[in-house]
Design a protein around this motif. Structure first.
Motif, PDB file in Angstrom:
ATOM      1  N   MET A  53      54.930 -23.384   2.992  1.00 41.77           N
ATOM      2  CA  MET A  53      54.318 -23.060   1.702  1.00 41.77           C
ATOM      3  C   MET A  53      54.392 -24.247   0.742  1.00 41.77           C
ATOM      4  N   GLU A  54      55.497 -24.995   0.775  1.00 43.66           N
ATOM      5  CA  GLU A  54      55.616 -26.194  -0.072  1.00 43.66           C
ATOM      6  C   GLU A  54      54.512 -27.190   0.273  1.00 43.66           C
ATOM      7  N   TYR A  55      54.319 -27.454   1.551  1.00 41.41           N
ATOM      8  CA  TYR A  55      53.271 -28.391   1.974  1.00 41.41           C
ATOM      9  C   TYR A  55      51.890 -27.878   1.584  1.00 41.41           C
ATOM     10  N   MET A  56      51.685 -26.565   1.724  1.00 39.20           N
ATOM     11  CA  MET A  56      50.397 -25.979   1.373  1.00 39.20           C
ATOM     12  C   MET A  56      50.125 -26.135  -0.120  1.00 39.20           C
ATOM     13  N   ASP A  57      51.140 -25.882  -0.952  1.00 36.62           N
ATOM     14  CA  ASP A  57      50.978 -25.996  -2.403  1.00 36.62           C
ATOM     15  C   ASP A  57      50.651 -27.431  -2.801  1.00 36.62           C
ATOM     16  N   LYS A  58      51.329 -28.395  -2.189  1.00 31.24           N
ATOM     17  CA  LYS A  58      51.053 -29.801  -2.493  1.00 31.24           C
ATOM     18  C   LYS A  58      49.630 -30.187  -2.104  1.00 31.24           C
ATOM     19  N   THR A  59      49.211 -29.772  -0.925  1.00 35.03           N
ATOM     20  CA  THR A  59      47.862 -30.102  -0.452  1.00 35.03           C
ATOM     21  C   THR A  59      46.812 -29.453  -1.339  1.00 35.03           C
ATOM     22  N   ALA A  60      47.037 -28.184  -1.710  1.00 35.08           N
ATOM     23  CA  ALA A  60      46.095 -27.483  -2.587  1.00 35.08           C
ATOM     24  C   ALA A  60      46.050 -28.135  -3.968  1.00 35.08           C
ATOM     25  N   ALA A  61      47.185 -28.593  -4.473  1.00 32.00           N
ATOM     26  CA  ALA A  61      47.215 -29.267  -5.768  1.00 32.00           C
ATOM     27  C   ALA A  61      46.374 -30.540  -5.731  1.00 32.00           C
ATOM     28  N   ILE A  62      46.499 -31.297  -4.651  1.00 32.78           N
ATOM     29  CA  ILE A  62      45.707 -32.523  -4.512  1.00 32.78           C
ATOM     30  C   ILE A  62      44.221 -32.189  -4.494  1.00 32.78           C
ATOM     31  N   SER A  63      43.839 -31.152  -3.749  1.00 34.16           N
ATOM     32  CA  SER A  63      42.422 -30.762  -3.702  1.00 34.16           C
ATOM     33  C   SER A  63      41.909 -30.390  -5.085  1.00 34.16           C
ATOM     34  N   ARG A 115      39.627 -33.731 -11.477  1.00 33.51           N
ATOM     35  CA  ARG A 115      40.046 -35.039 -12.013  1.00 33.51           C
ATOM     36  C   ARG A 115      40.874 -34.910 -13.286  1.00 33.51           C
ATOM     37  N   ILE A 116      41.717 -33.859 -13.309  1.00 26.66           N
ATOM     38  CA  ILE A 116      42.632 -33.610 -14.425  1.00 26.66           C
ATOM     39  C   ILE A 116      43.937 -33.039 -13.865  1.00 26.66           C
ATOM     40  N   PRO A 117      45.011 -33.008 -14.687  1.00 28.68           N
ATOM     41  CA  PRO A 117      46.248 -32.364 -14.238  1.00 28.68           C
ATOM     42  C   PRO A 117      46.025 -30.866 -14.004  1.00 28.68           C
ATOM     43  N   VAL A 118      46.809 -30.309 -13.091  1.00 29.34           N
ATOM     44  CA  VAL A 118      46.704 -28.884 -12.766  1.00 29.34           C
ATOM     45  C   VAL A 118      48.097 -28.291 -12.585  1.00 29.34           C
ATOM     46  N   VAL A 119      48.168 -26.972 -12.660  1.00 29.77           N
ATOM     47  CA  VAL A 119      49.385 -26.233 -12.319  1.00 29.77           C
ATOM     48  C   VAL A 119      49.004 -25.071 -11.408  1.00 29.77           C
ATOM     49  N   THR A 120      49.938 -24.697 -10.554  1.00 30.11           N
ATOM     50  CA  THR A 120      49.744 -23.534  -9.690  1.00 30.11           C
ATOM     51  C   THR A 120      49.849 -22.278 -10.545  1.00 30.11           C
ATOM     52  N   ALA A 121      48.836 -21.416 -10.470  1.00 26.24           N
ATOM     53  CA  ALA A 121      48.848 -20.158 -11.225  1.00 26.24           C
ATOM     54  C   ALA A 121      49.241 -18.983 -10.332  1.00 26.24           C
ATOM     55  N   SER A 122      48.804 -19.009  -9.075  1.00 34.14           N
ATOM     56  CA  SER A 122      49.157 -17.919  -8.167  1.00 34.14           C
ATOM     57  C   SER A 122      48.886 -18.330  -6.724  1.00 34.14           C
ATOM     58  N   THR A 123      49.493 -17.579  -5.846  1.00 35.20           N
ATOM     59  CA  THR A 123      49.180 -17.691  -4.422  1.00 35.20           C
ATOM     60  C   THR A 123      48.956 -16.282  -3.920  1.00 35.20           C
ATOM     61  N   ASP A 124      48.020 -16.124  -3.013  1.00 35.49           N
ATOM     62  CA  ASP A 124      47.827 -14.809  -2.431  1.00 35.49           C
ATOM     63  C   ASP A 124      47.289 -14.936  -1.019  1.00 35.49           C
ATOM     64  N   SER A 125      47.410 -13.852  -0.314  1.00 38.87           N
ATOM     65  CA  SER A 125      46.926 -13.775   1.058  1.00 38.87           C
ATOM     66  C   SER A 125      47.497 -14.879   1.938  1.00 38.87           C
ATOM     67  N   ILE A 126      48.794 -15.149   1.766  1.00 39.63           N
ATOM     68  CA  ILE A 126      49.437 -16.097   2.684  1.00 39.63           C
ATOM     69  C   ILE A 126      49.696 -15.332   3.970  1.00 39.63           C
ATOM     70  N   ASP A 127      48.945 -15.692   4.976  1.00 38.64           N
ATOM     71  CA  ASP A 127      49.035 -14.995   6.248  1.00 38.64           C
ATOM     72  C   ASP A 127      49.589 -15.926   7.315  1.00 38.64           C
ATOM     73  N   PHE A 128      50.786 -15.579   7.823  1.00 37.69           N
ATOM     74  CA  PHE A 128      51.395 -16.318   8.918  1.00 37.69           C
ATOM     75  C   PHE A 128      50.895 -15.693  10.213  1.00 37.69           C
ATOM     76  N   ILE A 129      50.006 -16.403  10.871  1.00 34.25           N
ATOM     77  CA  ILE A 129      49.311 -15.869  12.044  1.00 34.25           C
ATOM     78  C   ILE A 129      50.083 -16.148  13.326  1.00 34.25           C
TER      79      ILE A 129
END
Length: 148
Positions: free
Chosen positions: A22-32, A38-52
């Protein structure tokens, strides 16, 4: 992002800690989301994290993400994790999720973000279904505020 999974990344079953993924996913999503707006961002929520499926010690993982949809200051980001057996080359999707990020102005307040222009079939499909997920998130937030 690509990572090789070592024993210190794993639990007693020899599979990767979910929180580490999840840490790696959050970092990758933040970069995207930062690249999109092209501005600073913060994580507001995560949902539907499915470990398949499991990620095993010795596997390589590849985390891919892209902004699927925007609404005023928020961005929905789809994240997919694939596990690869580096010896056989076999790849398997093992985790998927949606993250929401909020774009910030220089004073740290939410600010408008640019719209998404989907190109691939996958991007178009996720873009089309995003308003429904957005409404579900809004309802979930209202429910939590009412129960607080």
């Amino acid at each position: 992002m690509t990572q090789l999974i070592f024993p210190e990344d794993a639990n007693i079953h020899g599979t990767m800690f979910g929180g580490k993924v999840m840490e790696y996913m959050d970092k990758t999503a933040a970069i995207s989301s930062m690249r999109h707006a092209r501005i600073p961002v913060v994580t507001a929520s995560t949902d539907s994290i499915d470990f398949i499926g499991p990620i095993r010690v010795g596997d390589a993982i590849e985390i891919v993400s892209f902004v699927t949809w925007t609404h005023n200051s928020s961005m929905e980001v789809y994240v997919k994790v694939q596990s690869e057996n580096v010896y056989s080359g076999e790849k398997t999707t093992v985790v998927t999720a949606f993250f929401t990020f909020v774009g910030l102005d220089p004073s740290g307040k939410p600010t408008r973000v640019p719209p998404v222009m989907p190109e691939t079939d996958e991007e178009k499909s996720l873009h089309a279904s995003a308003p429904s997920r957005y409404e579900q998130r809004r309802q979930r937030k209202r429910d939590r505020q009412n129960n607080a």
